[in-house]
Design a protein around this motif. Sequence first.
Motif, mmCIF file in Angstrom:
data_model
loop_
_atom_site.group_PDB
_atom_site.id
_atom_site.type_symbol
_atom_site.label_atom_id
_atom_site.label_comp_id
_atom_site.label_asym_id
_atom_site.label_seq_id
_atom_site.Cartn_x
_atom_site.Cartn_y
_atom_site.Cartn_z
ATOM 1 N N PHE A 99 5.045 -2.238 0.882
ATOM 2 C CA PHE A 99 3.625 -2.590 0.820
ATOM 3 C C PHE A 99 3.053 -2.404 -0.576
ATOM 4 N N ALA A 100 3.691 -1.594 -1.397
ATOM 5 C CA ALA A 100 3.304 -1.567 -2.812
ATOM 6 C C ALA A 100 3.646 -2.906 -3.457
ATOM 7 N N CYS A 101 4.787 -3.466 -3.076
ATOM 8 C CA CYS A 101 5.162 -4.805 -3.577
ATOM 9 C C CYS A 101 4.154 -5.857 -3.114
ATOM 10 N N PHE A 102 3.763 -5.783 -1.844
ATOM 11 C CA PHE A 102 2.729 -6.695 -1.351
ATOM 12 C C PHE A 102 1.412 -6.481 -2.112
ATOM 13 N N GLY A 103 1.139 -5.240 -2.474
ATOM 14 C CA GLY A 103 -0.084 -4.928 -3.200
ATOM 15 C C GLY A 103 -0.139 -5.618 -4.553
ATOM 16 N N ILE A 104 1.006 -5.721 -5.223
ATOM 17 C CA ILE A 104 1.028 -6.426 -6.517
ATOM 18 C C ILE A 104 0.678 -7.893 -6.318
ATOM 19 N N VAL A 105 1.235 -8.500 -5.274
ATOM 20 C CA VAL A 105 0.899 -9.898 -4.973
ATOM 21 C C VAL A 105 -0.607 -10.028 -4.723
ATOM 22 N N GLY A 106 -1.144 -9.097 -3.933
ATOM 23 C CA GLY A 106 -2.582 -9.123 -3.646
ATOM 24 C C GLY A 106 -3.420 -8.927 -4.895
ATOM 25 N N GLY A 107 -3.004 -8.017 -5.774
ATOM 26 C CA GLY A 107 -3.745 -7.761 -7.009
ATOM 27 C C GLY A 107 -3.731 -8.949 -7.953
ATOM 28 N N LEU A 108 -2.635 -9.703 -7.953
ATOM 29 C CA LEU A 108 -2.549 -10.896 -8.794
ATOM 30 C C LEU A 108 -3.343 -12.055 -8.207
ATOM 31 N N TRP A 109 -3.386 -12.107 -6.864
ATOM 32 C CA TRP A 109 -4.064 -13.212 -6.185
ATOM 33 C C TRP A 109 -5.577 -13.049 -6.164
ATOM 34 N N PRO B 63 -7.736 10.073 3.764
ATOM 35 C CA PRO B 63 -6.711 10.019 4.826
ATOM 36 C C PRO B 63 -6.563 11.342 5.564
ATOM 37 N N PHE B 64 -6.831 12.469 4.886
ATOM 38 C CA PHE B 64 -6.764 13.758 5.562
ATOM 39 C C PHE B 64 -7.806 13.829 6.684
ATOM 40 N N ILE B 65 -9.045 13.472 6.356
ATOM 41 C CA ILE B 65 -10.119 13.533 7.360
ATOM 42 C C ILE B 65 -9.868 12.529 8.485
ATOM 43 N N ASN B 66 -9.496 11.305 8.100
ATOM 44 C CA ASN B 66 -9.256 10.272 9.119
ATOM 45 C C ASN B 66 -8.177 10.691 10.110
ATOM 46 N N ALA C 122 4.187 3.491 -4.378
ATOM 47 C CA ALA C 122 5.019 3.976 -3.275
ATOM 48 C C ALA C 122 4.964 5.489 -3.181
ATOM 49 N N LEU C 123 4.931 6.163 -4.339
ATOM 50 C CA LEU C 123 4.830 7.623 -4.325
ATOM 51 C C LEU C 123 3.531 8.071 -3.668
ATOM 52 N N ARG C 124 2.455 7.364 -3.968
ATOM 53 C CA ARG C 124 1.172 7.708 -3.317
ATOM 54 C C ARG C 124 1.285 7.536 -1.795
ATOM 55 N N GLY C 125 1.922 6.435 -1.362
ATOM 56 C CA GLY C 125 2.102 6.230 0.072
ATOM 57 C C GLY C 125 2.925 7.340 0.709
ATOM 58 N N VAL C 126 3.986 7.766 0.034
ATOM 59 C CA VAL C 126 4.837 8.835 0.574
ATOM 60 C C VAL C 126 4.071 10.158 0.645
ATOM 61 N N LEU C 127 3.301 10.470 -0.405
ATOM 62 C CA LEU C 127 2.524 11.714 -0.407
ATOM 63 C C LEU C 127 1.521 11.743 0.741
ATOM 64 N N ALA D 49 0.809 5.439 4.931
ATOM 65 C CA ALA D 49 1.702 5.099 3.816
ATOM 66 C C ALA D 49 1.496 3.660 3.356
ATOM 67 N N VAL D 50 1.432 2.720 4.299
ATOM 68 C CA VAL D 50 1.302 1.313 3.900
ATOM 69 C C VAL D 50 -0.091 1.035 3.321
#
Length: 263
Positions: free
Chosen positions: A160-170, A30-33, A114-119, A71-72
């Motif tokens: 989007f972390a919450c959405f990520g859990i749904v995606g990881g389960l699906w 993300p830094f380079i992008n 979420a912490l990763r997204g904030v960082l 972040a998302v």
Amino acid sequence: MRLLATGTRALLKREILRYVRRPSNTFLPPFINNVLYFAVFGVILGSRIGSYGDGIPYIAFVLPGLVVLGAVSNGFENASFSIFHGRWNEYIHEVLTSPLSYRQLSFAYVAASALRGVLVGVIISVIGVVFTFAHPGYDVVGVAHPVYLGVSLVSVSALFACFGIVGGLWARDFDYLTVLNQFLIRPLVFFGGVFYPLSALDGLWYTVSLANPMVHMVDAVRYGFLGYAERDPALSLGILLVATAVVFAVDVTLVARGYGLTE
């Protein structure tokens, strides 16, 4: 049962260390992008595009949107990959058989992601500030409403972390994760007002765009940075908080039912 009991903190620590120990994979892309985004859209094209709102330079206008984009993306990717990788390699069974409640388990994965997204959002903010500082034609981007910005950014990442859990389960294989990110998250972001003001759209498309949750996220973070918003900031923040609570409840329900975990 306390949300931050010893077991929750242990799982949260494990999830945070998983990506902190690999900064070249987590933070360097993300830094380079975003250096490229700011160089092309902010400096090269920005000086020709002009300004929006109350004379806001284009580089300052796109900065909040790029923060939301980072972040998302990282909040979603971290949660979905972690859940799916645990399922794929069958070590998530250790977590499921622990004395953690379903709510504590979901909270640990969401909080770490979420912490990763904030960082990542903070890193992108610093890049944007450096670009405006280094350019003699721009004022340095500040923070108009720091508390509002902090709550908005945490809420955006958590949602989007919450959405990520749904995606990881699906997900049934790694291709599913790519599909979700490339064909769902990215279009929502790019049509969410990151690079243009919503007022630039015609009546029908303006109305349709309001159904895109990313629009409210970008507008909320933009208000936190610049004090400029196209919609009511309180309404945007309220939508974010309610959406986060609803999707988190969905996460807990899916985990409790063993969706994707017991197959």
